[in-house]
Design an enzyme around this catalytic site. Structure first.
Site, short mmCIF file in Angstrom:
data_model
loop_
_atom_site.label_atom_id
_atom_site.label_comp_id
_atom_site.label_asym_id
_atom_site.label_seq_id
_atom_site.Cartn_x
_atom_site.Cartn_y
_atom_site.Cartn_z
N GLY A 244 0.83 -1.20 0.00
CA GLY A 244 0.00 0.00 0.00
C GLY A 244 0.85 1.24 0.00
N ASP A 245 2.09 1.10 -0.47
CA ASP A 245 2.98 2.26 -0.44
C ASP A 245 3.99 2.15 -1.58
OD1 ASP A 245 4.50 4.55 0.62
OD2 ASP A 245 3.28 4.24 2.40
N ASP A 246 5.27 2.49 -1.32
CA ASP A 246 6.25 2.45 -2.40
C ASP A 246 6.66 1.01 -2.69
OD1 ASP A 246 6.17 5.19 -2.43
OD2 ASP A 246 7.90 5.42 -1.10
#
Ligand SMILES: *[C@@H]1O[C@H](CO)[C@@H](O)[C@H](O)[C@H]1NC(C)=O
Ligand SMILES: *[C@@H]1O[C@H](CO)[C@@H](O)[C@H](O)[C@H]1NC(C)=O
Ligand SMILES: *[C@@H]1O[C@H](CO)[C@@H](O)[C@H](O)[C@H]1NC(C)=O
Ligand SMILES: *[C@@H]1O[C@H](CO)[C@@H](O)[C@H](O)[C@H]1NC(C)=O
Ligand SMILES: *[C@@H]1O[C@H](CO)[C@@H](O)[C@H](O)[C@H]1NC(C)=O
Ligand SMILES: *[C@@H]1O[C@H](CO)[C@@H](O)[C@H](O)[C@H]1NC(C)=O
Ligand SMILES: *[C@@H]1O[C@H](CO)[C@@H](O)[C@H](O)[C@H]1NC(C)=O
Ligand SMILES: *[C@@H]1O[C@H](CO)[C@@H](O)[C@H](O)[C@H]1NC(C)=O
Ligand SMILES: *[C@@H]1O[C@H](CO)[C@@H](O)[C@H](O)[C@H]1NC(C)=O
Ligand SMILES: *[C@@H]1O[C@H](CO)[C@@H](O)[C@H](O)[C@H]1NC(C)=O
Ligand SMILES: *[C@@H]1O[C@H](CO)[C@@H](O)[C@H](O)[C@H]1NC(C)=O
Ligand SMILES: *[C@@H]1O[C@H](CO)[C@@H](O)[C@H](O)[C@H]1NC(C)=O
Length: 435
Positions: A244-246
């Site tokens: 849910g991020d990089d």
């Protein structure tokens, strides 16, 4: 690379573990003279595997081979020594499962603090040289992330708050990690820091919320696939990241990085940054080649975001508080970066974004961190937004030499496509005008 004489074969069952722990001098006296081989099996339900895991690495982590048989190893506390591997092989067929006791792991003394950037905590740290860890697509880390993600839906998250990085390579030279799985990382999946000549070939990370209470929300922020920091000559091959991020975050002093065949399921895409967070440090990112990158949108109940394909971010030129949460004012440069053969699927942000105002306030001094010699070749995919390229370079230094070649897209937006290029010198290869 690794020479063994397999003169010992230890099956480290509970009793033997106890003997080793009670009589370490006897065994180390005999083992230092010879190459060695340890085999470990999970002790089974309700048992704690931490001691036997550590004993095996202590015995066979130098000039030896350690085999972890398939199954789940119950890790209940800080591994009291890092895995220091010297001329060693580890066959990790099983998963090291870190018990889901959040309050315990958040206590600073129960994790390592070897990753300087943003004062992050680590569960499992490898150091050393000339080693290979082969996890055969079945072994690695079970992060039991669901309880963490649920917990942090109503607790504040902050960088450096003690949420542990699942798997950290720190101070490694000539290390190979192969076919490794990290299930349900609570926080960053991997970090490589202060290392050189490292190859990761085959990495699977998967942070997927299965709690229906939170469907449609991104409750798995900060589950980055990897953060690279102060490391030279790192290779990432065949990565599959659900987060849910990089998907990848390339941080300060990552040089000579080679990346090929990465699939990112959901999240923000591939980040360069954030950079320039520490006013007294310079962040230099150079000679980066990435190819065969795929951004895939997944079921929006599980992960609603699939934001950019690649984005670059620096803090402003002003200092706004102290890291890990605040910062800014850092210097540096990002140059000679190529990203080739990038395909993307229903991005909700711009496929390519660059901004230099991370953590900033209006009236801040512009960043002096400069981006130059960036090349984007063979891009294709779909976007939901109409902004296709959004380069917002710092007015203090600008960006120089940004080249596009066969950069294509289909926008599902009803608005006309937008191309934004602020303070860019020597832009080429975009058919559309960029303003
Ligand atoms: C892990 O070990 C702890 C401590 O011995 C025990 O209480 C717990 O049940 C074990 N967990 C599993 C999944 O076996
Ligand atoms: C926090 O969220 C968890 C998981 O949804 C829930 O069980 C708990 O009651 C919540 N606590 C508070 C104080 O809201
Ligand atoms: C890094 O590893 C080398 C050799 O393994 C060791 O001598 C050195 O002290 C380590 N450095 C740090 C900062 O831990
Ligand atoms: C980079 O790392 C690879 C793999 O460890 C190694 O073969 C190569 O020699 C290294 N290159 C340099 C310039 O050190
Ligand atoms: C990630 O885990 C979820 C939940 O277990 C599963 O449905 C999904 O297929 C996994 N994704 C990948 C790429 O393995
Ligand atoms: C790309 O990596 C995936 C694992 O993430 C692997 O299954 C696939 O075979 C790789 N493709 C190529 C062409 O090597
Ligand atoms: C990066 O390298 C430069 C030049 O060696 C050094 O001055 C700087 O402090 C390093 N930055 C970090 C974050 O280590
Ligand atoms: C740019 O980076 C590539 C590796 O990605 C390297 O082969 C090349 O030599 C670099 N170019 C310069 C001018 O340093
Ligand atoms: C622009 O950057 C590319 C590498 O990204 C390099 O090959 C080329 O020589 C640069 N051109 C100029 C004019 O600096
Ligand atoms: C861009 O690349 C060219 C050719 O390699 C090099 O001469 C130039 O110094 C680079 N420019 C910047 C600003 O990095
Ligand atoms: C342009 O890039 C797309 C996406 O990577 C690729 O499929 C296509 O073959 C490329 N076209 C040419 C002419 O290279
Ligand atoms: C850009 O222009 C080239 C050359 O005229 C053409 O082949 C290509 O299809 C155009 N690309 C886009 C996205 O319009």
């Amino acid at each position: 690379m690794i020479e063994h004489k397999l003169t010992y074969h230890f099956r480290l069952l509970g009793l033997l573990t106890t003997i080793i722990l009670l009589f370490p001098r006897v065994l180390s006296a005999s083992l230092t003279r010879t190459a060695n081989d340890c085999t470990v099996s999970p002790l089974g339900d309700g048992m704690d595997d931490t001691d036997q895991v550590l004993a095996a690495i202590a015995q066979c982590g130098h000039f030896g081979t350690t085999t972890f048989q398939p199954g789940t190893y119950n890790i209940t506390r800080k591994m009291t020594l890092t895995w220091d591997l010297q001329s060693a092989k580890v066959d990790l067929h099983g998963l090291l499962s870190f018990i889901p006791d959040i309050e315990f792991w958040l206590e600073p003394e129960n994790t390592y603090r070897v990753v300087f950037i943003q004062s992050q905590a680590s569960w499992f740290v490898i150091t050393g040289s000339d080693f290979e860890i082969d996890a055969h697509n079945t072994g690695g880390v079970q992060g039991n992330g669901q309880v963490w993600w649920d917990f942090f839906t109503n607790h504040t998250r902050e960088d450096g708050d003690g949420r542990p990085i699942s798997f950290t390579l720190n101070n490694v030279t000539n290390g190979v990690v192969r076919n490794f799985r990290i299930e349900s990382q609570p926080f960053w999946c991997n970090t490589v820091s202060h290392s050189k000549n490292v190859v990761y070939d085959g990495m699977h990370c998967n942070a997927s919320n299965l709690n229906p209470e939170f469907f449609g929300q991104n409750i798995v922020p900060n589950t980055d696939g990897i953060n690279t920091y102060v490391s030279d000559n790192v290779t990432l091959l065949n990565w599959d990241i659900t987060c849910g991020d990089d998907c990848l975050a390339i941080k300060g002093n990552s040089t000579n990085l080679f990346v090929r065949n990465v699939t990112c399921h959901g999240g923000n895409g591939i980040a360069f940054g954030s950079l320039g967070q520490y006013f007294n440090l310079s962040d230099i990112v150079e000679n980066v080649h990435m190819e065969d990158l795929k951004m895939v949108r997944i079921d929006e109940n599980i992960q609603p975001n699939m934001h950019n394909a690649i984005y670059f971010k620096s803090w402003t030129g002003s200092v706004n508080g102290e890291p890990p949460t605040g910062g800014g004012g850092g210097t540096g440069r990002v140059h000679n970066v190529t990203a080739k053969n990038v395909v993307f699927d229903q991005l909700d942000g711009a496929p390519l974004h660059l901004y230099q105002t991370n953590g900033g306030h209006s009236g801040d001094a512009p960043s002096t961190l400069m981006f130059s010699n960036l090349t984007f070749i063979d891009w294709a995919g779909t976007t939901l937004s109409n902004t296709v390229v959004d380069l917002e370079c710092s007015p203090a230094v600008g960006c120089d030499n940004i080249t596009f070649d066969n950069f294509t897209f289909t926008s599902n937006s009803s608005s006309a496509p937008r191309f934004i290029c602020q303070n860019v010198e020597n832009l080429s290869g975009l058919n559309e005008t960029c303003d």
